[in-house]
Design a protein around this motif. Structure first.
Motif, PDB file in Angstrom:
ATOM      1  N   UNK A  51       0.811  -1.217   0.000  1.00  0.00           N
ATOM      2  CA  UNK A  51       0.000   0.000   0.000  1.00  0.00           C
ATOM      3  C   UNK A  51       0.846   1.269   0.000  1.00  0.00           C
ATOM      4  N   UNK A  52       2.172   1.129   0.172  1.00  0.00           N
ATOM      5  CA  UNK A  52       3.051   2.290   0.132  1.00  0.00           C
ATOM      6  C   UNK A  52       3.229   2.934   1.499  1.00  0.00           C
ATOM      7  N   UNK A  53       4.372   3.536   1.709  1.00  0.00           N
ATOM      8  CA  UNK A  53       4.694   4.131   3.008  1.00  0.00           C
ATOM      9  C   UNK A  53       3.819   5.341   3.318  1.00  0.00           C
ATOM     10  N   UNK A  54       3.352   6.019   2.292  1.00  0.00           N
ATOM     11  CA  UNK A  54       2.569   7.237   2.519  1.00  0.00           C
ATOM     12  C   UNK A  54       1.111   6.947   2.863  1.00  0.00           C
ATOM     13  N   UNK A  55       0.711   5.702   2.745  1.00  0.00           N
ATOM     14  CA  UNK A  55      -0.685   5.338   2.992  1.00  0.00           C
ATOM     15  C   UNK A  55      -0.861   4.881   4.428  1.00  0.00           C
ATOM     16  N   UNK A  56      -1.832   5.456   5.102  1.00  0.00           N
ATOM     17  CA  UNK A  56      -2.093   5.098   6.499  1.00  0.00           C
ATOM     18  C   UNK A  56      -3.443   4.390   6.624  1.00  0.00           C
ATOM     19  N   UNK A  57      -3.562   3.553   7.625  1.00  0.00           N
ATOM     20  CA  UNK A  57      -4.829   2.885   7.887  1.00  0.00           C
ATOM     21  C   UNK A  57      -5.086   1.729   6.949  1.00  0.00           C
ATOM     22  N   UNK A  58      -6.287   1.189   7.052  1.00  0.00           N
ATOM     23  CA  UNK A  58      -6.669   0.019   6.269  1.00  0.00           C
ATOM     24  C   UNK A  58      -6.898   0.406   4.813  1.00  0.00           C
ATOM     25  N   UNK A  59      -6.201  -0.280   3.921  1.00  0.00           N
ATOM     26  CA  UNK A  59      -6.340  -0.018   2.491  1.00  0.00           C
ATOM     27  C   UNK A  59      -6.350  -1.337   1.731  1.00  0.00           C
ATOM     28  N   UNK A  60      -7.514  -1.801   1.273  1.00  0.00           N
ATOM     29  CA  UNK A  60      -7.560  -3.057   0.512  1.00  0.00           C
ATOM     30  C   UNK A  60      -6.896  -2.886  -0.842  1.00  0.00           C
ATOM     31  N   UNK A  61      -6.032  -3.832  -1.203  1.00  0.00           N
ATOM     32  CA  UNK A  61      -5.353  -3.800  -2.488  1.00  0.00           C
ATOM     33  C   UNK A  61      -6.118  -4.665  -3.484  1.00  0.00           C
ATOM     34  N   UNK A  62      -6.290  -4.149  -4.688  1.00  0.00           N
ATOM     35  CA  UNK A  62      -7.210  -4.714  -5.672  1.00  0.00           C
ATOM     36  C   UNK A  62      -7.089  -6.220  -5.831  1.00  0.00           C
ATOM     37  N   UNK A  63      -5.912  -6.730  -6.121  1.00  0.00           N
ATOM     38  CA  UNK A  63      -5.753  -8.159  -6.373  1.00  0.00           C
ATOM     39  C   UNK A  63      -5.522  -8.945  -5.084  1.00  0.00           C
ATOM     40  N   UNK A  64      -4.691  -8.447  -4.205  1.00  0.00           N
ATOM     41  CA  UNK A  64      -4.363  -9.194  -2.996  1.00  0.00           C
ATOM     42  C   UNK A  64      -5.560  -9.374  -2.077  1.00  0.00           C
ATOM     43  N   UNK A  65      -6.509  -8.453  -2.130  1.00  0.00           N
ATOM     44  CA  UNK A  65      -7.671  -8.564  -1.247  1.00  0.00           C
ATOM     45  C   UNK A  65      -8.494  -9.810  -1.567  1.00  0.00           C
ATOM     46  N   UNK A  66      -8.324 -10.357  -2.756  1.00  0.00           N
ATOM     47  CA  UNK A  66      -9.085 -11.543  -3.137  1.00  0.00           C
ATOM     48  C   UNK A  66      -8.694 -12.755  -2.302  1.00  0.00           C
ATOM     49  N   UNK A  67      -7.462 -12.810  -1.840  1.00  0.00           N
ATOM     50  CA  UNK A  67      -7.067 -13.910  -0.962  1.00  0.00           C
ATOM     51  C   UNK A  67      -7.726 -13.774   0.402  1.00  0.00           C
ATOM     52  N   UNK A  68      -7.921 -12.533   0.861  1.00  0.00           N
ATOM     53  CA  UNK A  68      -8.614 -12.328   2.135  1.00  0.00           C
ATOM     54  C   UNK A  68     -10.075 -12.757   2.017  1.00  0.00           C
ATOM     55  N   UNK A  69     -10.651 -12.583   0.857  1.00  0.00           N
ATOM     56  CA  UNK A  69     -12.018 -13.047   0.638  1.00  0.00           C
ATOM     57  C   UNK A  69     -12.081 -14.567   0.777  1.00  0.00           C
ATOM     58  N   UNK A  70     -11.067 -15.252   0.250  1.00  0.00           N
ATOM     59  CA  UNK A  70     -11.020 -16.704   0.369  1.00  0.00           C
ATOM     60  C   UNK A  70     -10.917 -17.124   1.824  1.00  0.00           C
ATOM     61  N   UNK A  71     -10.064 -16.446   2.594  1.00  0.00           N
ATOM     62  CA  UNK A  71      -9.959 -16.755   4.018  1.00  0.00           C
ATOM     63  C   UNK A  71     -11.282 -16.486   4.734  1.00  0.00           C
ATOM     64  N   UNK A  72     -12.010 -15.474   4.269  1.00  0.00           N
ATOM     65  CA  UNK A  72     -13.327 -15.193   4.838  1.00  0.00           C
ATOM     66  C   UNK A  72     -14.296 -16.339   4.594  1.00  0.00           C
ATOM     67  N   UNK A  73     -14.239 -16.905   3.388  1.00  0.00           N
ATOM     68  CA  UNK A  73     -15.091 -18.068   3.095  1.00  0.00           C
ATOM     69  C   UNK A  73     -14.726 -19.240   3.996  1.00  0.00           C
ATOM     70  N   UNK A  74     -13.433 -19.448   4.200  1.00  0.00           N
ATOM     71  CA  UNK A  74     -12.994 -20.567   5.037  1.00  0.00           C
ATOM     72  C   UNK A  74     -13.460 -20.395   6.481  1.00  0.00           C
ATOM     73  N   UNK A  75     -13.551 -19.157   6.935  1.00  0.00           N
ATOM     74  CA  UNK A  75     -13.931 -18.910   8.328  1.00  0.00           C
ATOM     75  C   UNK A  75     -15.383 -19.275   8.609  1.00  0.00           C
TER      76      UNK A  75
END
Length: 288
Positions: free
Chosen positions: A211-235
């Motif tokens: 997300x870069x050093x200048x970005x603060x707080x929660x920032x979903x990244x376009x492609x990488x966030x898709x893996x978090x969606x998969x973990x959400x399904x597993x949960x």
């Protein structure tokens, strides 16, 4: 003949069963043709799958299964056998290709996303398969996954939580290269930066996204966030809320069964909730 039992909300619908029936029918026919002295099955393969999905979704212990389901000894026999001979993975991969096709995608992906998740383990886990993730302060196991851009699993390995993402990622890249040669690009976070050279050797471009050093707080990244969606399904699977499996192979199988249940519902346009509420399942067939 006894009366059919009342269906659970995790039971397969007729349409869902038809998707995986050819694989399991071929599996049973192959064992019979091999000359194995197999007694006439007391329980149908559909009931075995129903019970595995019930355990996976509810998190119940094997020896605490409801009495109207097949006994734990019988179900665990099939569950373990299907892990060893690859049937679990074969069913999963068939459904992933089917879901992609029905979504208008090619049956095999060209891009993937890689990530890991550390979870606590229970007392039943072997001590040699448990470690502490110093970054996330979790003592247990780590799930390393690589999924397509729809969030569907391509490969998964489970290790002790103290195993670095880079080591798990190398195994995943090798697995994907062998099983899915169409994949030419993978997104991952900074922990996988040391695998770029490995990706070059496998003709897979590894793109590290941050997300870069200048970005603060929660920032979903376009492609990488898709893996978090998969973990959400597993949960959603209580069996995966904590790693309670004795072996890492069983842990991987539970992940595959969670995704199998999800893809069965997606491929047939049904869900456990709507099926349960409308009462479309009135009984369990006696064949196969």
């Amino acid at each position: 003949m006894s009366e059919p039992r009342r269906a659970y909300r995790t039971d397969l619908t007729d349409a869902q069963w038809e998707l995986i029936k050819p694989v399991l029918t071929a599996w049973r026919n192959e064992r019979t043709a091999a000359g194995l002295k197999i007694r006439p099955p007391k329980h149908t393969l559909r009931e075995i799958v129903n019970t595995i999905l019930y355990v996976n979704r509810t998190g119940v212990q094997w020896d605490l299964l409801p009495h109207d389901l097949p006994p734990a000894t019988s179900v665990f026999y099939y569950y373990s056998l299907w892990i060893k001979d690859g049937t679990t993975k074969r069913i999963h991969d068939l459904l992933r290709a089917e879901v992609r096709s029905r979504a208008g995608r090619a049956r095999e992906p060209t891009a993937a996303v890689m990530d890991s998740q550390s979870v606590k383990s229970s007392f039943s886990a072997g001590s040699e398969t448990v470690g502490t993730d110093g970054g996330k302060k979790v003592k247990g196991r780590k799930r390393h996954i690589i999924a397509d851009t729809m969030g569907l699993l391509l490969a998964v390995i489970v290790t002790a939580a103290n195993i670095h993402d880079r080591h798990g990622g190398q195994v995943l890249l090798d697995d994907v290269h062998d099983a899915h040669p169409t994949v030419v690009k993978t997104w991952a976070d900074g922990a996988y930066g040391g695998l770029r050279s490995r990706g070059v050797c496998l003709d897979i471009k590894l793109e590290i996204t941050t997300k870069g050093l200048a970005t603060c707080g929660f920032t979903p990244l376009t492609q990488r966030w898709k893996s978090e969606r998969t973990f959400g399904w597993l949960s959603r699977s209580r069996r995966l809320a904590q790693d309670v499996e004795a072996t890492t192979h069983s842990s991987e199988a539970q992940i595959y069964w969670t995704m199998t249940g999800l893809m069965l519902r997606r491929a047939t346009g049904t869900s456990a909730i709507t099926t349960y509420r409308t009462g479309t399942q009135t009984g369990i067939p006696t064949s196969i």
